[in-house]
Design a protein around this motif. Structure first.
Motif, PDB file in Angstrom:
ATOM      1  N   GLU A 436      48.122  75.979  61.386  1.00 34.66           N
ATOM      2  CA  GLU A 436      47.879  74.593  61.796  1.00 34.66           C
ATOM      3  C   GLU A 436      47.082  73.854  60.728  1.00 34.66           C
ATOM      4  N   GLY A 437      47.395  72.581  60.549  1.00 29.96           N
ATOM      5  CA  GLY A 437      46.630  71.774  59.602  1.00 29.96           C
ATOM      6  C   GLY A 437      47.494  70.772  58.869  1.00 29.96           C
ATOM      7  N   ARG A 438      46.898  70.155  57.851  1.00 32.19           N
ATOM      8  CA  ARG A 438      47.601  69.149  57.054  1.00 32.19           C
ATOM      9  C   ARG A 438      48.041  69.752  55.726  1.00 32.19           C
ATOM     10  N   TYR A 439      49.250  69.370  55.308  1.00 31.35           N
ATOM     11  CA  TYR A 439      49.835  69.888  54.085  1.00 31.35           C
ATOM     12  C   TYR A 439      50.435  68.743  53.271  1.00 31.35           C
ATOM     13  N   GLU A 440      50.606  69.008  51.979  1.00 29.66           N
ATOM     14  CA  GLU A 440      51.235  68.027  51.103  1.00 29.66           C
ATOM     15  C   GLU A 440      52.180  68.743  50.154  1.00 29.66           C
ATOM     16  N   SER A 441      53.129  68.013  49.637  1.00 28.81           N
ATOM     17  CA  SER A 441      54.127  68.600  48.751  1.00 28.81           C
ATOM     18  C   SER A 441      53.518  68.967  47.409  1.00 28.81           C
ATOM     19  N   SER A 442      54.009  70.065  46.864  1.00 30.29           N
ATOM     20  CA  SER A 442      53.579  70.455  45.519  1.00 30.29           C
ATOM     21  C   SER A 442      54.154  69.508  44.468  1.00 30.29           C
ATOM     22  N   ARG A 443      55.215  68.814  44.819  1.00 31.87           N
ATOM     23  CA  ARG A 443      55.788  67.820  43.910  1.00 31.87           C
ATOM     24  C   ARG A 443      55.006  66.533  44.091  1.00 31.87           C
ATOM     25  N   GLN A 444      54.045  66.294  43.195  1.00 30.37           N
ATOM     26  CA  GLN A 444      53.125  65.195  43.405  1.00 30.37           C
ATOM     27  C   GLN A 444      52.488  64.763  42.100  1.00 30.37           C
TER      28      GLN A 444
END
Length: 680
Positions: A436-444
């Motif tokens: 559980e939690g917040r994630y972001e793309s490695s393409r950034q």
């Protein structure tokens, strides 16, 4: 090539993608399994990641599961005819091309809709050129492997060996061609000059690479981060090693042997091909845009007919051979298709240039592609000698839905997956809580204003009451959140579906999460708490609300004082601070508005990143500097408000305004909007 959001199929896109982040904790190497061949195997295990927002698909239930239909021209055409025309109408699409090859023969090559709506010129798979976008990369990788095969290029040598400029090492770790081919070179997202609006902004390949060189934000071979820049760099290496321009090399060494006479990487197209180019219609009902110009040419500038793409697919399926000609030797083709880099166990892998699906259904390799006007997909089933190419001209969302539905529908139709799904494991609740939690793309991007995409493009993973998990960016075709149940430790299967989701866990810490709904060239990684959208987005909205409210109440308060004949009990310095605070608020609101306008232009078209927005970006940077002065003035004004005689309302308002202005300064720095460079 288009920008993509955290966990959709952005990895097959040419356009710039919003997102960046700090490298994750010491990641373990990725599962790399080189196929025995004369080509040097992977020296040491590598690592990688995944994830953008899923795109709506057109629901078409695969028919005739028992018995399974035989792949034949009549059945293929009937299936495509039953799907494509209705999808074109429903999605406001201009046209599409569908091509299928089987056992070395082209069994379907058909166009639907129009290449030119106004002239009522039909799409023709044998004559009409389309823009396959990032499928162009497969030609670049083929060119690379030709040079490897000839002993002119080493996949594991420092890439600087072949360049006339330098790619800086990442903490002493050099970059190799193998890293570029598996999208694990560690580059942040690069958008500047990727697409340009006119020929004047087209650059020689080397000049483009030197101008826009992005920062390396991950250790090489550790994190999968899809990179158009990395592929363009590989194309430049081909140019340097072969000592001929990239376009000339591809024409002589790939197009000519395959008889691809209606294909070109050149921009604009040669006169003999330009008349057959389909016009691009990115918006339903709107006029077409001009021929799309791409500086990162090896990553996405290919124009080709469906029939020419059939020749390329047949060659790849026949281990490099087409007719009596060969573009690579069989061992080289096998190395391209079977050297595996698997970022997360249980999910799909990358090969040397191909995205490979081998965790469900028949083993397939391929690539997706997207420009502003065209959405395309190429899929090969080596074991079955089957290849499918689809390119759709029209609005992006509807185009992606059509080509995905057609390709996936054909695979389900002829090679249905059978067998009962495995049961849920007992660790479902425990591991659900853990991810559980917040994630972001490695393409950034992490060093320039494109980092704003991290703020609004993150994904949230939640544990449901039935012990399934949901990812905010993965949805079913009808828009509902997908639910996933755990079928093995850290491996989930979609409820009422076939796709899988998995987590990479090291020392009981979640490093990344991804799904086989997206290619293995990116993943979702946890967002650091210090810049989590969970509190930064509310902070932005509150700060903006305080600014707008304060500016709105300012004239109201003046009118009230005038009606009641009450004067402000302020000395000259306090009046000056109050007035300067007012101007500071106006400057900050203009800053918000300007960035909103800039981002809306970028969202509307990737061509906006071709330099035309630079004056507006520079103005936004200057307003960002002024926000620091505004914060200082409002703090002084709040300090003055707390001096006797105390006026409760003024004290509260001045303090709230100062806090809001300080928040703006924090956001200006955290979102990298104050980086002075215009390379992004």
């Amino acid at each position: 090539m288009r920008p993509s959001s955290p966990l959709a199929d952005g990895a097959g896109e040419l356009t710039p993608a919003p997102p960046p982040v700090a490298a994750p904790p010491e990641a373990q190497p990725i599962d790399v399994r080189p196929l025995p061949s004369p080509i040097a195997p992977v020296p040491a295990p590598l690592p990688v990641e995944a994830a953008p927002e899923p795109v709506a698909e057109i629901l078409v239930e695969a028919a005739g599961r028992a018995p399974t239909p035989v792949v034949s021209a009549p059945d293929l055409e009937a299936y495509a005819d039953g799907l494509v025309p209705a999808a074109l109408t429903r999605g406001g699409l201009a046209g599409a091309v569908a091509v299928v090859v089987k056992d070395g023969q082209m069994v379907l090559a058909k166009g639907y809709g129009y290449a030119d709506r106004e002239q009522r010129k039909p799409m023709d798979a044998n004559r009409t050129l389309v823009r396959p976008g990032s499928i162009s990369k497969l030609f670049t990788w083929t060119a690379v492997m030709q040079l490897v095969e000839r002993g002119k290029l080493d996949l594991d040598a420092d890439i600087n060996t072949y360049l006339d400029f330098r790619i800086p090492d990442y903490h002493g770790q050099s970059l190799t061609m193998r890293h570029l081919m598996t999208h694990s070179g560690g580059f942040e997202e690069s958008g500047k000059y990727l697409f340009v609006e006119n020929r004047a902004r087209l650059m020689p390949l080397g000049a483009y690479l030197k101008t826009v060189q992005p920062r390396r934000i991950y250790a090489p071979g550790r994190v999968p981060a899809y990179s158009n820049y990395g592929v363009a760099l590989a194309g430049y290496v081909v140019e340097r090693v072969a000592r001929v321009p990239f376009n000339d090399y591809v024409e002589a060494n790939i197009f000519a042997p395959l008889g691809m006479r209606h294909s070109s990487f050149r921009q604009p197209l040669p006169k003999g091909l330009a008349a057959d180019m389909a016009l691009g219609y990115p918006l339903a009902g709107a006029p077409p845009i001009g021929f799309e110009l791409i500086n990162a040419a090896p990553a996405g500038s290919l124009s080709a007919t469906g029939a020419d793409m059939a020749r390329f697919m047949i060659a790849q399926l026949d281990l490099g051979r087409y007719g009596g000609n060969a573009i690579v030797q069989p061992y080289t083709a096998q190395a391209m298709q079977n050297t595996l880099v698997r970022p997360i166990a249980g999910l799909d892998a990358m090969t040397l240039g191909f995205f490979r699906r081998d965790t469900r259904g028949p083993v397939s390799i391929g690539h997706g592609g997207a420009t502003e006007a065209f959405q395309s997909s190429l899929v090969l089933l080596p074991e079955h000698k089957l290849g499918v190419f689809v390119s759709v001209d029209g609005p992006a969302r509807a185009g992606r839905a059509l080509h995905r539905d057609l390709v996936n529908g054909l695979l389900r139709r002829y090679y249905p997956e059978r067998g009962a799904p495995p049961p849920t494991v007992v660790t479902a609740y425990l591991h659900g809580r853990q991810v559980e939690g917040r994630y972001e793309s490695s393409r950034q991007s992490s060093s320039n204003f494109l980092a704003i995409a991290r703020l609004f493009g993150s994904a949230t993973i939640e544990l449901n009451e039935d012990e399934t998990i949901s990812v905010s960016t993965f949805r079913t075709p009808d828009g509902r959140l997908k639910r996933w149940r755990e079928i093995a430790p850290y491996l989930w299967r979609e409820v009422d579906g076939e796709s899988r989701l998995a987590a990479k866990v090291i020392d009981n810490q979640v490093i990344a999460v991804s799904s086989d709904d997206v290619p293995a060239a990116l993943w979702l990684q946890p967002v650091p708490t210090w810049r989590s959208p969970a509190w930064m987005v509310p902070l932005l909205y509150v700060a903006l609300a305080v600014h707008v409210l304060a500016l709105a109440l300012w004239p109201v308060a003046a009118l009230v004082r005038r009606q009641t004949q009450r004067r402000l009990r302020l000395d000259g310095r306090e009046r000056d601070l109050r007035l300067l605070s007012f101007f500071g608020l106006i400057g900050n609101v203009l800053l918000f508005a300007l960035w909103l306008w800039i981002l809306s232009r970028i969202e509307a078209s990737p061509r906006a990143l071709g330099g035309g927005l630079d004056p507006a970006i520079r103005m936004a940077q200057l307003l960002g500097l002024l926000s620091i002065a505004a914060a200082a003035v409002t703090v002084l004004n709040a300090r003055a408000a707390w001096k006797p005689p105390l006026q409760r309302l003024r004290r509260v308002c001045a303090t709230a305004i100062a806090a809001a202005c300080i928040a703006v300064v924090w956001l200006v720095f955290a979102l990298k909007t104050l980086q002075w460079s215009l390379v992004y």
